[in-house]
Write a protein that holds these residues in place. Structure first.
Motif: not given
Length: 145
Positions: A58-69, A120-135
């Motif tokens: 959660v820390w290493m993959f970029p979030g949606r915003e710089k400072e996540e609330s 584990i399901l909630c974790y996948v939901i959280e991380l899934w949008p973070r692992v998309i490519s730059k394209k």
């Protein structure tokens, strides 16, 4: 480092100590009770290793915003809550599931498995949008404009 990451890592360290104590008790026969081996493995693998992995990812993959609330990390918080409630229920119910005739221990074990799965399901939901490519991220930005 986000608060949720620090909490995942600190909680993981607590489970590491619990797993260490269970492992020592198991090897020395000092504190034997039924089903100590599954407790050891759950504390070690789900309690320590999984929580360290979740916190760091959660820390290493970029979030949606710089400072996540808190609101933007709600799935991480739900993952943390479900996983730890499930682990605690597992630690409470496992020793009694085979030795007691009360059905409550079996129900608690089933509830613990469900809550761990939900974590584990909630974790996948959280991380899934973070692992998309730059394209893919650029395409999403263009589509949202």
């Amino acid at each position: 480092m986000p608060l949720i990451t620090r909490i995942f890592i600190k909680t993981g360290m607590i489970y590491f100590v619990i797993a260490l104590l269970l492992g020592i008790a198991q090897q020395t026969n000092a504190f034997m009770f039924p089903n100590i081996t599954p407790l050891f493995w759950h504390a070690l693998m789900l309690g320590w290793i999984t929580q360290i992995i979740m916190g760091v990812s959660v820390w290493m993959f970029p979030g949606r915003e710089k400072e996540e609330s808190f609101q933007l990390q709600k799935w991480s918080w739900l993952a943390y809550g479900f996983l730890n409630v499930g682990l605690i229920l597992r630690l409470l119910a496992e020793p009694f599931v085979n030795t007691s005739e009360l059905l409550i221990w079996k129900y608690l074990l089933v509830i613990s498995a469900i809550t761990q799965f939900l974590g584990i399901l909630c974790y996948v939901i959280e991380l899934w949008p973070r692992v998309i490519s730059k394209k893919q991220r650029r395409k999403q930005r263009k589509a949202s404009r």
